[in-house]
Design a protein around this motif. Structure first.
Motif, mmCIF file in Angstrom:
data_model
loop_
_atom_site.group_PDB
_atom_site.id
_atom_site.type_symbol
_atom_site.label_atom_id
_atom_site.label_comp_id
_atom_site.label_asym_id
_atom_site.label_seq_id
_atom_site.Cartn_x
_atom_site.Cartn_y
_atom_site.Cartn_z
ATOM 1 N N UNK A 115 0.824 -1.139 0.038
ATOM 2 C CA UNK A 115 -0.053 -0.161 0.100
ATOM 3 C C UNK A 115 0.972 1.359 0.140
ATOM 4 N N UNK A 116 2.111 1.309 0.592
ATOM 5 C CA UNK A 116 2.804 2.418 0.723
ATOM 6 C C UNK A 116 1.891 3.451 1.375
ATOM 7 N N UNK A 117 1.087 3.068 2.374
ATOM 8 C CA UNK A 117 0.635 3.921 3.375
ATOM 9 C C UNK A 117 1.473 4.379 4.328
ATOM 10 N N UNK A 118 1.175 5.408 4.889
ATOM 11 C CA UNK A 118 2.349 6.298 5.727
ATOM 12 C C UNK A 118 2.473 5.366 7.358
ATOM 13 N N UNK A 119 1.518 4.839 7.626
ATOM 14 C CA UNK A 119 1.317 4.106 8.871
ATOM 15 C C UNK A 119 0.581 2.692 8.794
ATOM 16 N N UNK A 120 -0.291 2.339 10.066
ATOM 17 C CA UNK A 120 -0.981 1.284 10.202
ATOM 18 C C UNK A 120 -2.428 1.402 9.806
ATOM 19 N N UNK A 121 -2.710 0.434 8.805
ATOM 20 C CA UNK A 121 -4.355 0.359 8.575
ATOM 21 C C UNK A 121 -4.970 0.116 9.696
ATOM 22 N N UNK A 122 -5.918 1.124 9.961
ATOM 23 C CA UNK A 122 -6.773 0.730 11.017
ATOM 24 C C UNK A 122 -8.175 0.068 10.465
ATOM 25 N N UNK A 123 -8.721 0.494 9.403
ATOM 26 C CA UNK A 123 -9.910 -0.005 8.779
ATOM 27 C C UNK A 123 -9.795 0.207 7.051
ATOM 28 N N UNK A 124 -10.695 -0.482 6.645
ATOM 29 C CA UNK A 124 -10.686 -0.499 5.127
ATOM 30 C C UNK A 124 -12.048 -0.527 4.746
ATOM 31 N N UNK A 125 -12.799 0.054 4.082
ATOM 32 C CA UNK A 125 -14.089 0.125 3.342
ATOM 33 C C UNK A 125 -14.274 0.429 1.927
ATOM 34 N N UNK A 126 -15.347 -0.232 1.343
ATOM 35 C CA UNK A 126 -15.608 0.260 0.066
ATOM 36 C C UNK A 126 -16.716 1.291 -0.168
ATOM 37 N N UNK A 127 -16.329 2.106 -1.140
ATOM 38 C CA UNK A 127 -17.521 3.347 -1.422
ATOM 39 C C UNK A 127 -17.523 3.048 -2.841
#
Length: 168
Positions: A115-127
């Motif tokens: 993901x290359x996100x800058x931290x810990x993924x706390x939740x993921x959702x679909x929109x």
């Protein structure tokens, strides 16, 4: 017993307990609170229940009758994150680590997507059926420190391949 759901068909006046089927090799008490209950584009329900044991593999369940009955569908891969999202194209996504785990075949096989996100993924959702949103906690605190942990909202328009920050 967390291995149960409740269901209403009369706008919440009455509730009926819905039992989930057994998961091979997992005690019902090892299933964590449910995450990722979603109605798919074809009208079925899909549910992910993370497990507290066995590397956090979790279990997927499906229902074709609006939740009256459930079928065990698949186990997640070892080391799966505790958050699930389901895209309209049938893609299943597990997150919670620096990477996402992605399945295009109802959990039979999984691939890792960075993901290359800058931290810990706390939740993921679909929109909107095809866009992902993620809440990410970003901390520069040393271990065991008592400090503020800001959260950021990130958006993906390509099933988690690339992300853009949406935090104002």
């Amino acid at each position: 017993n967390v291995n149960a759901l409740v269901r209403t068909v009369d706008a919440g006046k009455h509730w009926v307990r819905q039992q989930l089927p057994a998961v091979p090799g997992v005690r019902a008490s090892d299933l964590a609170p449910f995450d990722g209950l979603t109605r798919t584009a074809d009208g079925h329900l899909v549910l992910f229940a993370p497990t507290a044991q066995d590397g956090g593999r979790g279990a997927f369940f499906t229902s074709q009758d609006d939740g009256s009955t459930w079928t065990f569908a698949a186990r997640g891969p070892s080391g799966a994150g505790p958050h699930a999202a389901f895209l309209d194209d049938g893609t299943w996504i597990l997150g919670g680590l620096p990477s996402l785990l992605i399945s295009h075949d109802a959990g039979a096989t999984w691939s890792r997507g960075e993901t290359n996100l800058p931290g810990l993924l706390e939740s993921v959702a679909v929109a909107g059926g095809s866009h992902l949103s993620a809440v990410v906690s970003v901390s520069s605190c040393p271990p065991n420190a008592d400090c503020f942990m800001p959260r950021q909202l990130w958006i993906s328009d390509d099933a988690g391949t690339s992300w853009r920050e949406a935090t104002p």
